[in-house]
Design a protein around this motif. Structure first.
Motif, PDB file in Angstrom:
ATOM      1  N   HIS A   1      -5.292  13.283  10.613  1.00  0.00           N
ATOM      2  CA  HIS A   1      -6.720  13.434  10.333  1.00  0.00           C
ATOM      3  C   HIS A   1      -7.421  12.087  10.459  1.00  0.00           C
ATOM      4  CE1 HIS A   1      -5.894  11.729   6.368  1.00  0.00           C
ATOM      5  NE2 HIS A   1      -4.915  12.607   6.231  1.00  0.00           N
ATOM      6  N   LEU A   2      -8.738  12.114  10.447  1.00  0.00           N
ATOM      7  CA  LEU A   2      -9.526  10.912  10.707  1.00  0.00           C
ATOM      8  C   LEU A   2      -9.588   9.954   9.525  1.00  0.00           C
ATOM      9  CD1 LEU A   2     -12.509  12.433  12.726  1.00  0.00           C
ATOM     10  CD2 LEU A   2     -10.691  10.971  13.610  1.00  0.00           C
ATOM     11  N   ASN A   3      -9.098  10.355   8.359  1.00  0.00           N
ATOM     12  CA  ASN A   3      -9.090   9.476   7.195  1.00  0.00           C
ATOM     13  C   ASN A   3      -7.825   8.622   7.208  1.00  0.00           C
ATOM     14  OD1 ASN A   3     -11.395  10.470   5.197  1.00  0.00           O
ATOM     15  ND2 ASN A   3     -10.539  12.228   6.262  1.00  0.00           N
ATOM     16  N   ARG A   4      -7.921   7.382   7.684  1.00  0.00           N
ATOM     17  CA  ARG A   4      -6.738   6.549   7.861  1.00  0.00           C
ATOM     18  C   ARG A   4      -6.874   5.220   7.115  1.00  0.00           C
ATOM     19  NH1 ARG A   4      -4.284  10.366   9.518  1.00  0.00           N
ATOM     20  NH2 ARG A   4      -2.929   9.502   7.958  1.00  0.00           N
ATOM     21  N   LEU A   5      -7.583   5.214   5.991  1.00  0.00           N
ATOM     22  CA  LEU A   5      -7.786   3.974   5.252  1.00  0.00           C
ATOM     23  C   LEU A   5      -6.486   3.414   4.681  1.00  0.00           C
ATOM     24  CD1 LEU A   5     -11.174   4.396   3.356  1.00  0.00           C
ATOM     25  CD2 LEU A   5     -10.595   2.716   5.114  1.00  0.00           C
TER      26      LEU A   5
ATOM     27  N   GLN B   1      -3.608   3.400   6.138  1.00  0.00           N
ATOM     28  CA  GLN B   1      -2.978   2.647   7.222  1.00  0.00           C
ATOM     29  C   GLN B   1      -3.748   1.363   7.524  1.00  0.00           C
ATOM     30  OE1 GLN B   1      -3.295   5.995   7.206  1.00  0.00           O
ATOM     31  NE2 GLN B   1      -1.117   6.476   7.106  1.00  0.00           N
ATOM     32  N   VAL B   2      -5.078   1.411   7.435  1.00  0.00           N
ATOM     33  CA  VAL B   2      -5.889   0.215   7.656  1.00  0.00           C
ATOM     34  C   VAL B   2      -5.531  -0.859   6.626  1.00  0.00           C
ATOM     35  CG1 VAL B   2      -8.240  -0.701   7.550  1.00  0.00           C
ATOM     36  CG2 VAL B   2      -7.794   1.429   8.786  1.00  0.00           C
ATOM     37  N   LEU B   3      -5.439  -0.458   5.363  1.00  0.00           N
ATOM     38  CA  LEU B   3      -5.110  -1.418   4.304  1.00  0.00           C
ATOM     39  C   LEU B   3      -3.688  -1.940   4.454  1.00  0.00           C
ATOM     40  CD1 LEU B   3      -6.782   0.373   1.256  1.00  0.00           C
ATOM     41  CD2 LEU B   3      -7.609  -1.656   2.464  1.00  0.00           C
ATOM     42  N   ALA B   4      -2.765  -1.065   4.817  1.00  0.00           N
ATOM     43  CA  ALA B   4      -1.379  -1.493   4.998  1.00  0.00           C
ATOM     44  C   ALA B   4      -1.254  -2.487   6.147  1.00  0.00           C
ATOM     45  CB  ALA B   4      -0.477  -0.287   5.235  1.00  0.00           C
TER      46      ALA B   4
ATOM     47  N   THR C   1       0.840  -1.193   0.000  1.00  0.00           N
ATOM     48  CA  THR C   1       0.000   0.000   0.000  1.00  0.00           C
ATOM     49  C   THR C   1       0.874   1.243   0.000  1.00  0.00           C
ATOM     50  OG1 THR C   1      -1.694  -1.179   1.260  1.00  0.00           O
ATOM     51  CG2 THR C   1      -1.844   1.218   1.211  1.00  0.00           C
ATOM     52  N   ARG C   2       0.624   2.150  -0.928  1.00  0.00           N
ATOM     53  CA  ARG C   2       1.408   3.381  -1.039  1.00  0.00           C
ATOM     54  C   ARG C   2       0.590   4.576  -0.568  1.00  0.00           C
ATOM     55  NH1 ARG C   2       6.107   2.803  -4.281  1.00  0.00           N
ATOM     56  NH2 ARG C   2       6.731   0.622  -4.063  1.00  0.00           N
TER      57      ARG C   2
ATOM     58  N   ALA D   1       6.358   4.411   9.052  1.00  0.00           N
ATOM     59  CA  ALA D   1       5.780   3.089   9.276  1.00  0.00           C
ATOM     60  C   ALA D   1       4.271   3.267   9.449  1.00  0.00           C
ATOM     61  CB  ALA D   1       6.408   2.423  10.494  1.00  0.00           C
ATOM     62  N   VAL D   2       3.552   2.182   9.625  1.00  0.00           N
ATOM     63  CA  VAL D   2       2.087   2.259   9.640  1.00  0.00           C
ATOM     64  C   VAL D   2       1.584   3.122  10.799  1.00  0.00           C
ATOM     65  CG1 VAL D   2      -0.053   0.920   9.843  1.00  0.00           C
ATOM     66  CG2 VAL D   2       1.831   0.053   8.452  1.00  0.00           C
TER      67      VAL D   2
END
Length: 271
Positions: free
Chosen positions: A141-145, A147-150, A128-129, A174-175
């Motif tokens: 910010h609250l958009n952390r998709l 990191q979720v995918l990683a 995931t990039r 790192a994640v």
């Protein structure tokens, strides 16, 4: 464990909240020890910058008062602060009059293995990039998709963290932690002006290193330069510093500068 909404004990949230609908807000993950948050000023500074960029009119003096009161009641653990733009109607347009919402949740400290800090960790090379968006770069910010995918890319305990790069292949972080390299006795950490999260422990370590006369360079880092580093370590506001001992085919020792900064991080966190 207690939770507050807008300064009062609560266990629910309006389904009209824009943080829930659009991720319209920010958050801070705050270590609390002996009833106080040791990195409070760094958290508040990042929060102020995030609110400025997102146009959220947060009362920072009130937020400080609430954080101190919540920490005193918690004693030991983790306080997660979320700031949202508040409630709104359907659609992306912010409401003409927005009332920011303050959400505080508590939890116990994560049970990280002691070996992570003593012996170092292995990094998983995430596919995931990170997308480049300078307006949001550095903010938590609250958009952390991403990191979720990683984080979903590996399971089990072989890897404690994952290495994240941007669309051009540059090493970013790192994640859930920031990354530092040691080269020729100095520190290098990736530039976060395009993407990534500017962690509060990263900020504290940069200041402490400069105060100690350690050369610090914040700039773009290629994957090849990472592999050529003398030492590599991760940092965040909960675990302090973890040495990195390997990623894919490359191995590193737990070096003297990593150990020195690890002691500084423990002092900063009152561990």
């Amino acid at each position: 464990m207690p939770s507050w909404v807008d300064g009062h004990p609560a266990e629910s949230l309006s389904i009209k909240d824009r943080g829930l609908a659009y991720g319209d807000g920010l958050f801070e993950t705050i270590a609390v020890r002996a009833g106080r948050p040791p990195l409070l000023e760094y958290h508040l500074a990042r929060l102020a910058e995030g609110c400025r960029r997102l146009g959220i009119a947060l009362d920072l003096a009130l937020m400080r008062t609430e954080l101190l009161a919540f920490s005193a009641g918690l004693g030991e653990g983790v306080a997660k602060l979320m700031i949202t733009r508040g409630e709104g109607l359907r659609g992306y347009a912010p409401p003409p009059v927005a009332l920011p919402r303050r959400i505080l949740q508590s939890s116990a400290f994560p049970a990280y293995p002691e070996a992570n800090a003593e012996q170092g960790v292995r990094l998983f090379p995430c596919a995931t990039r990170l997308a480049e968006q300078p307006l949001l770069a550095g903010l938590k910010h609250l958009n952390r998709l991403e990191q979720v995918l990683a984080r979903a890319e590996w399971q089990g305990g072989e890897f404690a963290e994952g290495l994240m790069r941007d669309q051009s292949g540059r090493v970013i972080e790192a994640v859930f932690s920031n990354l530092f390299l040691v080269r020729d006795g100095g520190l290098v950490t990736p530039d976060l002006s395009r993407c990534g999260v500017a962690g509060v422990m990263r900020a504290a370590l940069l200041g402490s290193a400069r105060a100690q006369g350690i050369e610090v360079d914040v700039r773009d880092v290629s994957y090849g330069e990472l592999l050529q580093a003398d030492e590599v370590f991760l940092c965040n506001s909960l675990f302090g510093i973890w040495p990195v001992r390997s990623v894919t085919e490359q191995n590193w020792p737990v070096g003297p500068l990593t150990r020195k900064l690890q002691a500084i991080a423990r002092d900063l966190l009152d561990i």
